[in-house]
Motif scaffolding. Sequence first.
Motif, PDB file in Angstrom:
ATOM      1  N   UNK A  55      59.565  51.037  63.438  1.00 43.46           N
ATOM      2  CA  UNK A  55      58.444  51.799  63.974  1.00 43.46           C
ATOM      3  C   UNK A  55      57.635  52.433  62.844  1.00 43.46           C
ATOM      4  N   UNK A  56      56.339  52.194  62.841  1.00 46.20           N
ATOM      5  CA  UNK A  56      55.468  52.861  61.880  1.00 46.20           C
ATOM      6  C   UNK A  56      55.346  54.326  62.273  1.00 46.20           C
ATOM      7  N   UNK A  57      55.741  55.218  61.364  1.00 49.47           N
ATOM      8  CA  UNK A  57      55.715  56.657  61.632  1.00 49.47           C
ATOM      9  C   UNK A  57      54.457  57.296  61.069  1.00 49.47           C
ATOM     10  N   UNK A  58      54.085  56.892  59.836  1.00 45.71           N
ATOM     11  CA  UNK A  58      52.878  57.469  59.240  1.00 45.71           C
ATOM     12  C   UNK A  58      52.308  56.524  58.188  1.00 45.71           C
ATOM     13  N   UNK A  59      51.010  56.317  58.233  1.00 45.58           N
ATOM     14  CA  UNK A  59      50.270  55.565  57.221  1.00 45.58           C
ATOM     15  C   UNK A  59      49.010  56.354  56.890  1.00 45.58           C
ATOM     16  N   UNK A  60      48.421  56.056  55.739  1.00 36.48           N
ATOM     17  CA  UNK A  60      47.208  56.771  55.327  1.00 36.48           C
ATOM     18  C   UNK A  60      46.127  55.768  54.931  1.00 36.48           C
ATOM     19  N   UNK A  61      45.586  55.017  55.886  1.00 35.11           N
ATOM     20  CA  UNK A  61      44.587  53.996  55.556  1.00 35.11           C
ATOM     21  C   UNK A  61      43.330  54.571  54.924  1.00 35.11           C
ATOM     22  N   UNK A  93      53.215  64.902  64.868  1.00 37.00           N
ATOM     23  CA  UNK A  93      53.140  65.261  63.453  1.00 37.00           C
ATOM     24  C   UNK A  93      52.076  66.329  63.244  1.00 37.00           C
ATOM     25  N   UNK A  94      52.474  67.416  62.587  1.00 35.26           N
ATOM     26  CA  UNK A  94      51.589  68.558  62.402  1.00 35.26           C
ATOM     27  C   UNK A  94      51.256  68.676  60.920  1.00 35.26           C
ATOM     28  N   UNK A  95      49.968  68.766  60.597  1.00 36.08           N
ATOM     29  CA  UNK A  95      49.547  68.885  59.200  1.00 36.08           C
ATOM     30  C   UNK A  95      49.715  70.329  58.748  1.00 36.08           C
ATOM     31  N   UNK A  96      50.773  70.548  57.970  1.00 36.70           N
ATOM     32  CA  UNK A  96      51.069  71.902  57.488  1.00 36.70           C
ATOM     33  C   UNK A  96      50.249  72.236  56.247  1.00 36.70           C
ATOM     34  N   UNK A  97      50.132  71.264  55.335  1.00 35.62           N
ATOM     35  CA  UNK A  97      49.361  71.431  54.098  1.00 35.62           C
ATOM     36  C   UNK A  97      48.345  70.298  54.050  1.00 35.62           C
ATOM     37  N   UNK A  98      47.077  70.633  53.946  1.00 37.43           N
ATOM     38  CA  UNK A  98      46.029  69.605  53.950  1.00 37.43           C
ATOM     39  C   UNK A  98      45.170  69.704  52.692  1.00 37.43           C
ATOM     40  N   UNK A  99      45.013  68.570  52.024  1.00 33.70           N
ATOM     41  CA  UNK A  99      44.073  68.434  50.907  1.00 33.70           C
ATOM     42  C   UNK A  99      44.209  69.559  49.886  1.00 33.70           C
ATOM     43  N   UNK A 100      45.439  69.754  49.406  1.00 31.95           N
ATOM     44  CA  UNK A 100      45.683  70.771  48.389  1.00 31.95           C
ATOM     45  C   UNK A 100      45.998  70.087  47.064  1.00 31.95           C
ATOM     46  N   UNK A 101      45.673  70.751  45.986  1.00 32.03           N
ATOM     47  CA  UNK A 101      46.031  70.228  44.671  1.00 32.03           C
ATOM     48  C   UNK A 101      47.264  70.938  44.129  1.00 32.03           C
TER      49      UNK A 101
END
Length: 709
Positions: free
Chosen positions: A241-247, A291-299
Amino acid sequence: MSFRAIAAAALILSMPDASPAAPLAYPVTATVPQTDVLHGVTVADPYRWLEGDVRTQKPVADWVAAENRVTQAYLATLPGRDALKARLTQLFDYERITLPEARGDRLFFRRNSGLQNQAVLMLDDGTGASRVLIDPNMWSKDGATALAEWSASPDGKRIAYAVQDGGTDWRTIKLLDVDSGKVMSDDLDWVKFSGIAWNADSSGFYYSRHPATPRGKDFVSAVYDHSVYFHKVGTPQDADTLVYASPENRGYYNIAETSADGHWLVIRSSTGSDDTYEVRVKDVTDPDFALFTLIAKRTDDWRFVGNIGTSLYFVTNAGAPKYRVVAFDNITHVPRDIVPEGKDTITGAHLVGDHLVVTALHDASTAVRRYSLDGVPQGVVALPGLGTATGFESGPGTGQRTSNTAYYAFTSYNAPTTIYRYNADTNASSVFAAPKVAFDPADFVVEQRFFTSKDGTRVPMFIAHKKSLDLSKGAPTLMYGYGGFNINVLPAFQVDALSWMEMGGVYAEVTLRGGGEYGAAWHDDGKLLKKQNVFDDFIAGGEYLIASGITPKGGLAIQGGSNGGLLVGAVVNQRPDLFAAALPAVGVMDMLRFPLFTEGRTWTDDYGDPADAVQFRNLYGYSPYHNIKSGKDYPAILVTTADTDDRVVPGHSFKYAAALQAAKIGDKPHLIRIETRAGHGSGKPTSKQIDEIADLWSFIGYWTGLTRK
């Protein structure tokens, strides 16, 4: 020129004179009229044909064979090589055990009895006796097929393990039934840079893979679309099962972890080398929890520690260059501080029973502190001395708590790795496994000194040697460095370093900028447009060793691998007069084309992107391949790489060695040693390690004036 003509030209060679000091006749390496105009600059690349895959390009394979013949013939003339190999064999012949994984009463760990090419996976079922579960020494005649990553299921009944063949980064994951000892039919291919994260009921695990890659491109071409899958035990891979991808971010690496209590799935997405961008979490016990985005686009860097119920603990450098420990409560975006940033750089945190164990670096040596789950200090964990402690991973406990017992390893330059069992409730350690070695650690001394770099920065250096060594006139010295990617270079026992010290040499390791030993600022001062600071630190370290009398003039050798190979290549070009010998290993040598191959695109965070005009000029200014200076007298150089290195493709070293041999840089040898059936370093058989070290040390021993008694 045709490839056939290139191959013919590459085979023209002659053997060296019986004296190691005699000038060498190298294979004639063909050139091609290749130039590129980059940001208005015309850049010649006459050896581009050497970027071809050695497995499929016969001209490249013929060139490799010709270079190896010259190198091996030269190395055969060096004094003391056979005696050194014999002593290395003795030194390697001791039992080595890795940190165990605890699953109930079962302990799983890897063991090498001494001279086994590959470590064996063992099981201790609580009776005190252990038995073999997986022996990779049976997998190939040359010992070059290795057991890589592995993980025991929570119930201890199965092992998911990765097979690494010939040193490649590619893996195949297989499954073992522990009780029967049978390998199951599950085979998972196209796995690279993956964790193995079991679910709570041991019915399956999360892992990461790429799409299938055609042969001929799998070891050279850039790879994308790293995705997380769930594999159910006993089913074929195409049912995963595909759980997460980032196309939308095809270059991301997506790595899955699960919490010790089995409730939480954590997926960390990053560019793979430096900056972490996103963290997603899911309560897998709740079917309605997406799936919950806890940290988004951080460096910032975010490393999952574990959980206490709905509180998720992380180590991060967000707002804390030397890192802090935080907790997200009830899936909010605002964390609370648990352990604030301090003077020492935090490297990890571990939940062990009702306690939090935090590892940190004090002047590049490990310190370990214990806290309550809310961050109240509870003292330090006593360590044997100046060195490095790793581990403290705890197995599943009861309810929301992990076990109060963990295992950790301690090592230093004169202290072979010892495994300790740690009880967090009593804050007490006991020896779990201590090696018996063919030398007395008390015969060696380790100290730390500080010197000043070109811009006034205070830089540490570890120095180790035999206590009995008379340094009144200095002694030949091997200086090692890395300096990049926020990677810490810490005190650790290494048979190769010990053998160099036994021969009468000094071993020095420099804590260069670019690493993470002093936090984010230390790293930032050694990357991108500040990369020259790393080279300046290393050069200043060499000058210090000579000025302080530790090393005689003409007695300094240098070594580094991967990013450290780049370091060695760059400083030799900048200060060829300072060094007697150099050992650049699996190095990034062409700083204009590195993003085109395998994982190279992920290194632009640290190096910069040659597609950018400003970064191009910086990279072009220190690229080892492009800055070899004819007319200068260079040190003796032995480049090392491997034919199946798909991390830093061997074309980097091939082109660099060809350019060295063509340049007018003196009569000292400038050779390349190309290992077969080996990669970037991991999984290399013990026998190959011994052969390589004997070659390297006899080479630099001769050119630094070190003689064996």
